[in-house]
Design an enzyme around this catalytic site. Structure first.
Site, mmCIF file in Angstrom:
data_model
loop_
_atom_site.group_PDB
_atom_site.id
_atom_site.type_symbol
_atom_site.label_atom_id
_atom_site.label_comp_id
_atom_site.label_asym_id
_atom_site.label_seq_id
_atom_site.Cartn_x
_atom_site.Cartn_y
_atom_site.Cartn_z
ATOM 1 N N LYS A 89 6.026 42.816 1.560
ATOM 2 C CA LYS A 89 4.649 42.365 1.742
ATOM 3 C C LYS A 89 3.757 43.469 1.184
ATOM 4 O O LYS A 89 4.163 44.635 1.137
ATOM 5 C CB LYS A 89 4.370 42.180 3.242
ATOM 6 C CG LYS A 89 3.268 41.221 3.555
ATOM 7 C CD LYS A 89 3.750 39.788 3.697
ATOM 8 C CE LYS A 89 2.591 38.879 3.991
ATOM 9 N NZ LYS A 89 2.998 37.484 4.153
ATOM 10 N N GLY A 189 -5.740 24.796 15.595
ATOM 11 C CA GLY A 189 -5.966 25.087 14.180
ATOM 12 C C GLY A 189 -5.609 23.891 13.307
ATOM 13 O O GLY A 189 -4.450 23.467 13.272
ATOM 14 N N VAL A 190 -6.608 23.340 12.639
ATOM 15 C CA VAL A 190 -6.341 22.247 11.696
ATOM 16 C C VAL A 190 -6.784 22.665 10.295
ATOM 17 O O VAL A 190 -7.609 22.030 9.659
ATOM 18 C CB VAL A 190 -6.995 20.907 12.134
ATOM 19 C CG1 VAL A 190 -6.161 20.224 13.186
ATOM 20 C CG2 VAL A 190 -8.431 21.108 12.629
ATOM 21 N N GLY A 191 -6.220 23.782 9.858
ATOM 22 C CA GLY A 191 -6.440 24.261 8.492
ATOM 23 C C GLY A 191 -5.410 23.604 7.591
ATOM 24 O O GLY A 191 -5.007 22.454 7.814
ATOM 25 N N HIS A 192 -4.938 24.350 6.599
ATOM 26 C CA HIS A 192 -3.992 23.775 5.630
ATOM 27 C C HIS A 192 -2.757 23.198 6.300
ATOM 28 O O HIS A 192 -2.418 22.042 6.113
ATOM 29 C CB HIS A 192 -3.581 24.853 4.616
ATOM 30 C CG HIS A 192 -4.676 25.188 3.669
ATOM 31 N ND1 HIS A 192 -5.480 26.288 3.827
ATOM 32 C CD2 HIS A 192 -5.114 24.547 2.568
ATOM 33 C CE1 HIS A 192 -6.364 26.307 2.844
ATOM 34 N NE2 HIS A 192 -6.164 25.268 2.070
ATOM 35 N N VAL A 193 -2.081 24.017 7.094
ATOM 36 C CA VAL A 193 -0.825 23.558 7.708
ATOM 37 C C VAL A 193 -1.100 22.576 8.846
ATOM 38 O O VAL A 193 -0.464 21.524 8.946
ATOM 39 C CB VAL A 193 -0.003 24.763 8.232
ATOM 40 C CG1 VAL A 193 1.286 24.274 8.888
ATOM 41 C CG2 VAL A 193 0.310 25.736 7.114
#
Ligand code: NAD
Length: 363
Positions: A89, A189-193
């Site tokens: 990383k 959380g309702v972002g991308h994933v």
């Protein structure tokens, strides 16, 4: 039981030695203001692959801690997913809104190039596909490029599919059937994933309550999929079967654990347990089945890996589907060992690295 140690020696080499990182590269460039750290945790299985994040860390110590912790997580994620990849990383220290320039990114790309493929970078927090294209101008050791540039594209749908598979496996363990029909899910959380996961959940007939830091995003998702929206902090108090953290890490902690009424936790966020040694066993004591985060959110890495080996999205989805079986195996193993799932998953990842390391001991 596997003990997951937190760093006790805070010197630079003390921290590097704590989890046996192979190499840490400090990158500095006066002209562009680049200050970056590349952490290579383990390359026994293959090149260390992991994203680069740009963050305004409060201190260099914090940046080092982050890159060491994240790169170690990538080693385990790749190993348990059966990929021939190591863990790495990188972090760039600075404010992505004001300090990120083409020159800084391309200089960073030169440092990645100098590692000759030992580290392959990709997108992470505060990095865009455009940024990746700048890095790509200096080195070919970049993955996760957009499909229009010959890359594997947005990994989020594949990540969500893996989380869905892992969730079903954990539900099977807790309830005897893997059906999500009628199961109540608290989605954080309702972002991308989160949004792709919501689609899978509602399609199977789960009842979802959701929250998001951005209220309009939460409301929009709730309206689109017939879910119920709740306040940010209320998500922990919901009367649900499943809690699915898809926003931030460390949400399973001393403050929240006693509030959770669920029997299953399965989400995409990295490092969900604030302290693995404390909160892993605490969930077992409470009878909550925890699907290890780095195991069930590996779909994104599996998708990026297709770029490294030259395969496609369909093969990524086929491989990601195996997360169901892997999760079941880990949950059973943890129960047999009297351990907790996160520790059992780490042990399994370490065992694969150890056994394949022996294969490589002859030329
Ligand atoms: P994202 O940024 O698109 O979505 C995260 C969402 O969480 C956002 O909508 C944000 O507003 C919301 N959020 C932030 N703080 C919150 C809070 N306190 N309460 C409720 N909602 C909050 O990110 P993503 O790509 O969907 O990833 C979600 C998580 O999964 C992250 O932890 C990420 O590291 C992890 N993950 C993502 C992938 C991937 O393929 N995208 C792969 C592996 C792991």
């Amino acid at each position: 039981m596997v003990e997951i140690q937190e760093a006790t020696d805070t010197s630079v080499f003390g921290q590097i030695a704590e989890h046996q990182h192979e190499q840490v590269v400090f990158c500095h460039d006066h002209e562009t203001g680049l200050r970056a750290i590349i952490g290579i945790h383990n390359t026994v299985l293959g090149p260390a692959l992991g994203g680069t994040r740009m963050w305004h860390y409060a201190s260099e110590t914090e940046a080092l801690h982050d890159v060491l912790r994240l790169s170690r997580g990538m080693t385990y994620k790749a190993a348990i997913s059966g990929l021939n990849l190591g863990g790495g990383k990188a972090v760039i220290i600075g404010d992505a809104r004001t300090q990120k320039t083409e020159a800084l990114l391309r200089k960073f790309g030169r440092f990645v190039k100098n590692l000759n493929g030992k580290y392959i970078t990709a997108e992470d927090v505060n990095m865009t596909t455009k940024d990746m294209e700048y890095i790509r101008m200096e080195t070919s050791h970049v993955a996760g490029l957009p499909e229009s540039s010959g890359g594997s594209g947005d990994p989020s749908p594949v990540t969500a599919y893996g989380v869905y598979m892992g969730m079903k496996a954990a539900v099977k363990k807790a309830y005897g059937s893997d059906s999500l029909a009628g199961k109540r899910v608290a989605l954080q959380g309702v972002g991308h994933v989160g949004l792709y996961l919501l689609e899978h959940l509602t399609k199977e007939g789960a009842q979802v309550v959701l929250t998001d830091y951005y209220e309009d995003r939460a409301l929009d998702a709730a309206n689109r999929f017939g879910a119920k929206m709740v306040g940010l902090d209320d998500i922990y108090d919901q009367d649900v079967d499943i809690y699915s953290p898809c926003a931030l890490g460390a949400t399973i902690n001393d403050n929240t654990i006693g509030r959770l009424k669920c029997q299953v936790i399965a989400g995409s966020a990295n490092n969900q347990l604030e302290n693995e040694n404390v909160h892993g066993p605490a969930l077992v004591e409470r009878g909550i089945v925890y699907a290890p985060d780095f195991l069930i959110n590996a779909g994104g890495l599996i998708n990026v890996y297709t770029e490294v080996i030259g395969s496609n999205r369909q093969s990524a989805l086929t491989q990601t589907e195996k997360i169901y079986d892997f999760t079941r195996q880990v949950l059973d193993k943890a129960e047999q060992e009297g351990s907790h799932p996160q520790a059992a998953a780490i042990r399994q990842a370490k065992e694969r690295i150890a056994s394949l390391g022996k294969v490589k001991s002859t030329y």
